[in-house]
Design a protein around this motif. Sequence first.
Motif: not given
Length: 411
Positions: A143-145, A307-313, A315-324
């Motif tokens: 899903y992420s990639w 999850i919050l730490i990883v998505h808050g960086t 460099d994360s592919i989910h950065y600011l992607d609230f749906k993911k």
Amino acid sequence: KYLETLNKLELKQMLDEDKSLRGLAKIPFWLDIMIDVGKSLPTKGSSKELQDKLFKEYIRQRFDGSDLRQRYSKEATIKWLTWLASKLESEGKAVFLVEEMQPSWLVEKEKNLYLTVLLCIGMLLGLLFGIPYGLIIRFYISYSWGLSPSFLSEGMVLGIAAGAIIGTAAQYFLKVHKRNIKTHKIPFFSVQKGINIPWEYLKESVEEAIKVGVLVLLFCLFFLPILNYLFQYGRLPIIALLLIGLTVSVFFGIVTLLIRLASNSFIEKEEVRTINPNQGILDSRKKAYLVGQIATTIVAIINTLLILIVHGTQDSIHYLDFKKLFFTLILGLCAALVTGTAAVFIHDSGRVCQQHFALRVVLWKAGWIPWNYVDFLNYVSEPNRLFLNRIGGGYYFFNRIFKEYLAPPEK
């Protein structure tokens, strides 16, 4: 006077005339049997011969004179009671609790079967735990990639392999088959006990966490490179596979340690009156469910924070992607629920239930007990049979000499 109140005048006269019977009647057990036997009371022979005749007549009447439906055959009933009497006699016990049966009751051949059953249980539980976790992890990656859904097949293979191997290996290396069955009582929470962790318990918990972590790491080091080679999607360098293996093993080691430490915060009531048959196993199951709820909560918090730490960086592919982020949090909660379910069976209280089930399967397969043992014990405790006396949740083997008058079971 007692016989007169029961209007057993014939028996009273026989006791007056027969010295051997009169001497035997001074023992309440034999007097009770004489009253039950009634007119079939033997009158000739030595005291030992009279005991033998009395007992066999008592057994015969309990089968032939029963008004209730015979749910179990005479041969099977005698065999099962004789086996139970021999075990109670060897341990010097008169009261039998179903949950107090131990693996030590098994002969060598049966112990090997007991180990096999436990390993099969470990493998099945591993699959129950591994397949959902494999699918969740692979779904998260796909899903992420933005990968194809067929990528989930790798998760299925990973889950099956991990569950079957780790589940079986953990059951063996934690030496579940060599432990006595020590039941648990319904616990209550204690902050003081949670703070004051005994050194021995802490040491044991750390050792178990390390064992689980090492098992997971060995599996990852062996199996991840194979998956990485076989599947076409996203092949990773060796260093990345090593980091994944270390991360996963540390995660499960920490989760194991936290679950054990959290379960130490509960105190079991020492004086609990046994009311129901097999109450110790039922109470152990309740504690296992409680531990599962604690584990689910702990893992849910850990997963959410990660999850919050990883998505808050950035460099994360989910950065600011609230749906993911939302779907990832849902997957994290699903993973926590699966881990909590596994903790129900991994914890000491859950292992007790596994041990008891495996022991019952082996004894049933060997022919020493029926499948529904509690029903059988209640059956032989019925008033018109009364081979056992029911006391609370236990069974008083008041015919403790059952073994003396019947052929002992084959070894």
